[in-house]
Design an enzyme around this catalytic site. Sequence first.
Site, short mmCIF file in Angstrom:
data_model
loop_
_atom_site.label_atom_id
_atom_site.label_comp_id
_atom_site.label_asym_id
_atom_site.label_seq_id
_atom_site.Cartn_x
_atom_site.Cartn_y
_atom_site.Cartn_z
N ARG A 141 0.86 -1.18 0.00
CA ARG A 141 0.00 0.00 0.00
C ARG A 141 0.90 1.24 0.00
O ARG A 141 1.96 1.23 0.65
CB ARG A 141 -0.89 0.02 1.26
CG ARG A 141 -2.06 -0.93 1.24
CD ARG A 141 -3.13 -0.48 0.22
NE ARG A 141 -4.29 -1.35 0.21
CZ ARG A 141 -4.48 -2.35 -0.65
NH1 ARG A 141 -3.57 -2.62 -1.57
NH2 ARG A 141 -5.59 -3.08 -0.59
N GLU A 189 -4.37 7.29 -5.13
CA GLU A 189 -4.49 6.62 -6.43
C GLU A 189 -5.78 7.07 -7.10
O GLU A 189 -6.79 7.22 -6.42
CB GLU A 189 -4.51 5.10 -6.22
CG GLU A 189 -3.19 4.58 -5.69
CD GLU A 189 -3.21 3.06 -5.45
OE1 GLU A 189 -4.19 2.41 -5.82
OE2 GLU A 189 -2.23 2.56 -4.90
N HIS A 228 -1.24 0.13 -9.84
CA HIS A 228 -1.90 -0.77 -8.88
C HIS A 228 -2.50 -1.98 -9.59
O HIS A 228 -3.72 -2.17 -9.62
CB HIS A 228 -2.97 -0.03 -8.06
CG HIS A 228 -3.35 -0.78 -6.82
ND1 HIS A 228 -3.74 -0.16 -5.65
CD2 HIS A 228 -3.38 -2.11 -6.55
CE1 HIS A 228 -4.01 -1.08 -4.73
NE2 HIS A 228 -3.81 -2.26 -5.27
#
Lengths: 341, 341
Positions: free
Chosen positions: A245, A274, A293
């Site tokens: 993360r 994000e 991601h």
Amino acid sequence: METAKRTSPHPGQSPRPRLVIQTIDGAPKPYNAAAIEDLADVVYTTPDGLGTALPDADALLLWTRFAGVLQRAWPAAHRLQWVHVAAAGVDSVLFDGLRDAPVSVTNAHGVYDAPIAEFVLGAVLAHDKQLHVSKGFQRVGEWRRRELTRTAGQRVLIVGTGGIGRATARLLSAVGLEVRGAGRTERDDDPDFGTVVPSSELAEHAGWADHLVLIAPLTPDTRGVVDARVLAAMKPSAHLINVGRGALVDEPALVQALQTDQIAAASLDVFATEPLPEEHPFWRMDSVHVSAHMCGDVTGWQDAVADQFLENLHRFVEGRELRNPVDKERGYAQKVPVPAS
Amino acid sequence: METAKRTSPHPGQSPRPRLVIQTIDGAPKPYNAAAIEDLADVVYTTPDGLGTALPDADALLLWTRFAGVLQRAWPAAHRLQWVHVAAAGVDSVLFDGLRDAPVSVTNAHGVYDAPIAEFVLGAVLAHDKQLHVSKGFQRVGEWRRRELTRTAGQRVLIVGTGGIGRATARLLSAVGLEVRGAGRTERDDDPDFGTVVPSSELAEHAGWADHLVLIAPLTPDTRGVVDARVLAAMKPSAHLINVGRGALVDEPALVQALQTDQIAAASLDVFATEPLPEEHPFWRMDSVHVSAHMCGDVTGWQDAVADQFLENLHRFVEGRELRNPVDKERGYAQKVPVPAS
């Protein structure tokens, strides 16, 4: 909060539960929708429709990772007993209301282990074999022969000793890297890591590593675990890989560490915000390798998640124990099985 | 040619041989020069000085790969008995005069095996995990989530079943790829490859592979082994990796195959002409990943070669059989030991 209306913390009370499935990015139903619909009355909804669909739901399948979606709809979740999160990290889903309620949370434990391990190995080799550096020379048409790094024997410290960290440790060991873990409990007889150092003392151990890999869940303990002190302790030749993360890292400190050559490079799949904001310096740094991601998303991953959910839905209907339960206090899977290695 | 002046084809006649060492790119002597000088009278020379130094030499260590250097100096090599080539591929060194003379040729067999295997694995993972594609999106500041490829289970066909090919097969197998070889002799019980298909029939087998890896020596049989027919037989999603010799590939046909999406990408460390000429289209193709003939050069490689040479120099002085002899007719190492796997 309406926890009193949840008549039982035990799943499986209803022979035919009402299930809400949050559809992913406008995608079609899960490939095994027919089998799911055999077991439950299913309502499919976008994140926006969750508030409307939730009051009658016994169970919820959350396909996406929009933080806050469930929290906003939570006051309507009168009879919810089970939430399955189609991700490995549940940090964005957990909030006090859900934590305190007698609602089981399960996650996609295991689905991403091997894909993410492969991604990490790819990042390790791209660094050691200077693939991005070669691409830079190619772009300017320059033939520049250099010496590369032998990957076998390089040292990797993996922060996070859950399923994904273990799969990564095993894969990197198979290629000849020397692997250690960093986790909550110090030990020297771990079957996958051998030595596990305490992640609370990461600054004292980061200097050992050629590659520092972050795969820990985001919890109050791990937030900002890689800070200016840890970065200052790393080798100037070191490479940071973050597939956990974004908030595990103090991003401004990382920008500075890279710009002052405290460390050599970073491969980042996750970010504090994000999508990565367009003004963020990471986009424009040659020593940073940005991906969106996606390190665990391999072709077919939705089907793997759907298989796993259906298995748990059978258990839910039959009143059996659910697989891959999340420890809502700790914020990650309760039990990580340790496979024979 | 002065072969008559070579009094014996057997090395080790002189208790103290005269050795010429071609220095590499102006670099200092080998790290073990003192040990070498204990055994032989050594003259160090640049490629240009080879003609002057060669008449008195019993043995020659060629550090560089400048094709033609030895051939031009050959008329002066009156008493040469042994040439050690500090490379795996000897194609640029072999010529008729050397082939016909009673001069032993040895090479750096083994030194590059594991480094090149790692480079190939890096290229495989960079493709499957779209690292170069992500870098392209990073350059334009675009957050684009995609699905990646699970590498375990992907199929790799390795053309070349010598030491480097075998090391590559073992490493890729350890990561879960399905591996086959292509070589001179068809078989289905190879310890490293399992199935070996005939490289003379590559077009019939290329369609099986997700990654086609070229590690064969360059010989009359392998020149142009990847031609338009082979490229047409490959999957549109396939990835070509060349770490052998540029001339194994019909380069114009490869440019066309990539431009017409017959195959997806190519990672090329070697080229028909090196350095790759600045007008060559490979430089500017997004689907081509260029590196500068360096896939086996890891930090310390010169020392590994120097160790290997010193070992053979002991054998030469003592009149024992030299290690890693090259079959001058076939153009590669005579015997490839098959390690237990």
